[in-house]
Every structure is written in C-alpha cells, then in structure tokens.
Design a protein around this motif. Structure first.
Motif, mmCIF file in Angstrom:
data_model
loop_
_atom_site.group_PDB
_atom_site.id
_atom_site.type_symbol
_atom_site.label_atom_id
_atom_site.label_comp_id
_atom_site.label_asym_id
_atom_site.label_seq_id
_atom_site.Cartn_x
_atom_site.Cartn_y
_atom_site.Cartn_z
ATOM 1 N N PRO A 35 6.069 3.066 6.610
ATOM 2 C CA PRO A 35 5.462 3.877 5.555
ATOM 3 C C PRO A 35 4.477 3.037 4.752
ATOM 4 O O PRO A 35 4.690 1.842 4.549
ATOM 5 C CB PRO A 35 6.663 4.302 4.693
ATOM 6 C CG PRO A 35 7.731 3.317 4.983
ATOM 7 C CD PRO A 35 7.487 2.825 6.383
ATOM 8 N N PRO A 70 3.201 2.019 -1.787
ATOM 9 C CA PRO A 70 2.822 3.021 -2.775
ATOM 10 C C PRO A 70 1.401 2.820 -3.298
ATOM 11 O O PRO A 70 0.751 3.764 -3.710
ATOM 12 C CB PRO A 70 3.850 2.855 -3.888
ATOM 13 C CG PRO A 70 4.543 1.574 -3.623
ATOM 14 C CD PRO A 70 4.343 1.230 -2.188
ATOM 15 N N VAL A 71 0.920 1.571 -3.257
ATOM 16 C CA VAL A 71 -0.455 1.277 -3.660
ATOM 17 C C VAL A 71 -1.121 0.516 -2.526
ATOM 18 O O VAL A 71 -0.553 -0.435 -1.988
ATOM 19 C CB VAL A 71 -0.507 0.445 -4.963
ATOM 20 C CG1 VAL A 71 -1.933 0.064 -5.307
ATOM 21 C CG2 VAL A 71 0.136 1.210 -6.112
ATOM 22 N N GLN A 72 -2.321 0.945 -2.155
ATOM 23 C CA GLN A 72 -3.094 0.256 -1.122
ATOM 24 C C GLN A 72 -4.437 -0.164 -1.702
ATOM 25 O O GLN A 72 -5.065 0.608 -2.441
ATOM 26 C CB GLN A 72 -3.337 1.176 0.076
ATOM 27 C CG GLN A 72 -2.067 1.544 0.811
ATOM 28 C CD GLN A 72 -2.355 2.585 1.870
ATOM 29 O OE1 GLN A 72 -2.714 3.708 1.564
ATOM 30 N NE2 GLN A 72 -2.209 2.183 3.124
ATOM 31 N N GLN A 85 -3.082 5.258 -4.604
ATOM 32 C CA GLN A 85 -1.666 5.312 -4.953
ATOM 33 C C GLN A 85 -1.116 6.563 -4.302
ATOM 34 O O GLN A 85 -1.577 7.672 -4.606
ATOM 35 C CB GLN A 85 -1.455 5.333 -6.458
ATOM 36 C CG GLN A 85 0.009 5.269 -6.839
ATOM 37 C CD GLN A 85 0.202 5.074 -8.335
ATOM 38 O OE1 GLN A 85 -0.554 5.574 -9.142
ATOM 39 N NE2 GLN A 85 1.234 4.334 -8.685
ATOM 40 N N HIS A 86 -0.169 6.380 -3.387
ATOM 41 C CA HIS A 86 0.379 7.479 -2.590
ATOM 42 C C HIS A 86 -0.741 8.277 -1.924
ATOM 43 O O HIS A 86 -0.775 9.503 -1.961
ATOM 44 C CB HIS A 86 1.275 8.381 -3.434
ATOM 45 C CG HIS A 86 2.426 7.652 -4.042
ATOM 46 N ND1 HIS A 86 3.431 7.088 -3.296
ATOM 47 C CD2 HIS A 86 2.701 7.349 -5.342
ATOM 48 C CE1 HIS A 86 4.287 6.489 -4.093
ATOM 49 N NE2 HIS A 86 3.868 6.621 -5.333
ATOM 50 N N GLN A 87 -1.703 7.541 -1.358
ATOM 51 C CA GLN A 87 -2.824 8.085 -0.596
ATOM 52 C C GLN A 87 -3.872 8.822 -1.450
ATOM 53 O O GLN A 87 -4.760 9.462 -0.918
ATOM 54 C CB GLN A 87 -2.333 9.024 0.527
ATOM 55 C CG GLN A 87 -1.301 8.412 1.442
ATOM 56 C CD GLN A 87 -1.812 7.183 2.182
ATOM 57 O OE1 GLN A 87 -2.934 7.153 2.631
ATOM 58 N NE2 GLN A 87 -0.983 6.155 2.300
ATOM 59 N N TYR A 141 -0.877 -6.027 -5.613
ATOM 60 C CA TYR A 141 -1.250 -5.493 -4.307
ATOM 61 C C TYR A 141 -2.581 -6.118 -3.921
ATOM 62 O O TYR A 141 -3.448 -6.305 -4.766
ATOM 63 C CB TYR A 141 -1.365 -3.970 -4.359
ATOM 64 C CG TYR A 141 -0.056 -3.296 -4.685
ATOM 65 C CD1 TYR A 141 0.851 -2.981 -3.680
ATOM 66 C CD2 TYR A 141 0.279 -3.002 -6.003
ATOM 67 C CE1 TYR A 141 2.060 -2.375 -3.978
ATOM 68 C CE2 TYR A 141 1.489 -2.395 -6.308
ATOM 69 C CZ TYR A 141 2.374 -2.086 -5.302
ATOM 70 O OH TYR A 141 3.576 -1.489 -5.595
#
Length: 144
Positions: free
Chosen positions: A28, A31-33, A59-61, A119
């Motif tokens: 998965p 939560p942050v990318q 954040q969550h896509q 992140y």
C-alpha cells in the motif's frame, strides 16, 4: 500403499485444501508521497543544459496544498550545490533548477514533514551518461 502412507497423503491434501490461499498484494502506498520529476520526459540532458525539478506532494493520493518542501540539488553522491525551502501552494510546483558542466548525474532530493514524519522523494537527471569516464584504473594483473 500401507495405511500410514495413505494417512500422511490424506492429511497433506486436507492441509492444502483448508489452508488460506496466499494472494499477491502490492504494497500500500505511504499516506504521504513526495513525487519529484525533471522537466524532460526521458530525464536526459546535454552538459550545460538547465534541468528544472517539479514536486508533487500527495496525501492519500490527493494533492496537498501549502506544504513546506525542503530540497537539495547537486551531483549524485556529493554535497548539494543548491539547498532551499519552498511552500508548494497548488499541490504541484517547480522547486528548483540545476545543471552540470560535465557528464554525470544531477540529483534532486525533496522532503516534507507531516505529523512529525519525514517523507522523501528523489529524481536524478542524466547529463550525457554515455560520456562518463571511469574514475578507477584496473590493476596491472587484472586480466591474468
């Protein structure tokens, strides 16, 4: 077949039949990318050409707005030439530029801190990698 072998085979078949199947799952997303990309789709540049790096924070896509991004740009595996911070207001913005005067790789490292967790995202631009020269020489007896 004797009864012991039959019992072992039957037990093995029941074990296989009633065990939960293992399903392949992708990991998965965090939560942050932090997504970093240069302005050229092939990530290749000529020496002396400027590379522009863009960051997207999700954040969550979903793109985040008004996020403080710290960035470092410089030759790969070396101290950065450029450091800075920028507030990414629209979820996706240019954060910095760089260039190289000789063949090599230019790295952009971007970081955000959300909820006390750091992140990170990176991108590397290639500057005429086909012309990179070896920095080490082979020992005299290498081929023998």
């Amino acid at each position: 077949m004797n009864s012991f072998v039959k019992l072992c085979v039957l037990s093995l078949l029941l074990l296989v039949h009633y065990s939960d199947p293992v399903e392949a799952q992708s990991r998965p997303p965090a939560p942050v990318q932090v997504l970093v990309s240069p302005d050229k789709a092939d990530w290749n540049y000529k020496t002396g050409e400027k590379a522009t790096f863009r960051v997207t924070v999700l954040q969550h896509q979903v793109p985040m707005e008004n996020v403080k991004v710290s960035y470092f740009i410089g030759p790969e595996k070396m101290a950065p030439d450029t450091k800075g911070e920028k507030i990414v207001k629209a979820g996706n913005e240019v954060i910095g530029t760089g260039k190289m005067s000789e063949p090599g790789f230019l790295r952009c490292d971007a970081r955000v801190t959300i909820g006390g967790v750091v992140y990170r995202g990176i991108a590397t631009a290639a500057y005429q990698p086909e012309y990179i020269k070896a920095t080490q020489t082979l020992p005299e007896d290498f081929w023998s």
